[in-house]
Design a protein around this motif. Sequence first.
Motif, PDB file in Angstrom:
ATOM      1  N   SER A 102       8.872 -25.101  25.851  1.00  0.00           N
ATOM      2  CA  SER A 102       7.542 -24.491  25.843  1.00  0.00           C
ATOM      3  C   SER A 102       6.461 -25.532  26.106  1.00  0.00           C
ATOM      4  CB  SER A 102       7.304 -23.806  24.487  1.00  0.00           C
ATOM      5  OG  SER A 102       5.983 -23.337  24.397  1.00  0.00           O
ATOM      6  N   SER A 103       6.620 -26.709  25.515  1.00  0.00           N
ATOM      7  CA  SER A 103       5.639 -27.782  25.708  1.00  0.00           C
ATOM      8  C   SER A 103       5.625 -28.259  27.156  1.00  0.00           C
ATOM      9  CB  SER A 103       5.937 -28.955  24.780  1.00  0.00           C
ATOM     10  OG  SER A 103       5.798 -28.565  23.444  1.00  0.00           O
ATOM     11  N   ASN A 151       3.957 -25.694  29.332  1.00  0.00           N
ATOM     12  CA  ASN A 151       2.518 -25.737  29.102  1.00  0.00           C
ATOM     13  C   ASN A 151       1.891 -26.921  29.833  1.00  0.00           C
ATOM     14  OD1 ASN A 151       0.067 -24.844  27.833  1.00  0.00           O
ATOM     15  ND2 ASN A 151       0.244 -26.620  26.485  1.00  0.00           N
ATOM     16  N   LYS A 156       1.577 -26.204  33.543  1.00  0.00           N
ATOM     17  CA  LYS A 156       0.502 -25.271  33.882  1.00  0.00           C
ATOM     18  C   LYS A 156      -0.787 -26.027  34.004  1.00  0.00           C
ATOM     19  CE  LYS A 156       2.420 -21.183  31.701  1.00  0.00           C
ATOM     20  NZ  LYS A 156       2.285 -20.228  30.617  1.00  0.00           N
TER      21      LYS A 156
END
Length: 142
Positions: free
Chosen positions: A135-136, A139, A142
């Motif tokens: 997830s990190s 992120n 992005k």
Amino acid sequence: MPVTLFGTKSLVIGSGRIGRVTAPLLRAFGSRVAVASRSHEASVWNEIYGFDTINTSLLSESAKDMDLIINTAPSRVITKEVLSCLKKDALIIDLASRPGGVDMAEASLLGIRVIWALGLPGKCAPVSAGRIIGSSVLNLLK
């Protein structure tokens, strides 16, 4: 430790991601928690959150009464000088990445118990750790 966390004195060294999570958990278990950091800003935030605050340059004096020390700083902050001031039954848990924050050779000579928990999330909960890292990374991309 021969006692529960309730009623103990704990020191968390570092106010980064791990320190900010660890200090409240220790307090929730009934430990009186102090947080050591280098920056004035981190000390102010720790004080706002109700923790005793310590500058890392004063660890020798401040650590002498601690039952548990959790280090999150990835540089040698728990030196021979600090170790020589600790209670003999104090426990140190080093969560920092390499090279760690504890003079392990000196701790061994002094008979101070140190647990170097390098990579703890990946060892204890690899699926959860992988999800968080994934997830990190997404992120960041992005």
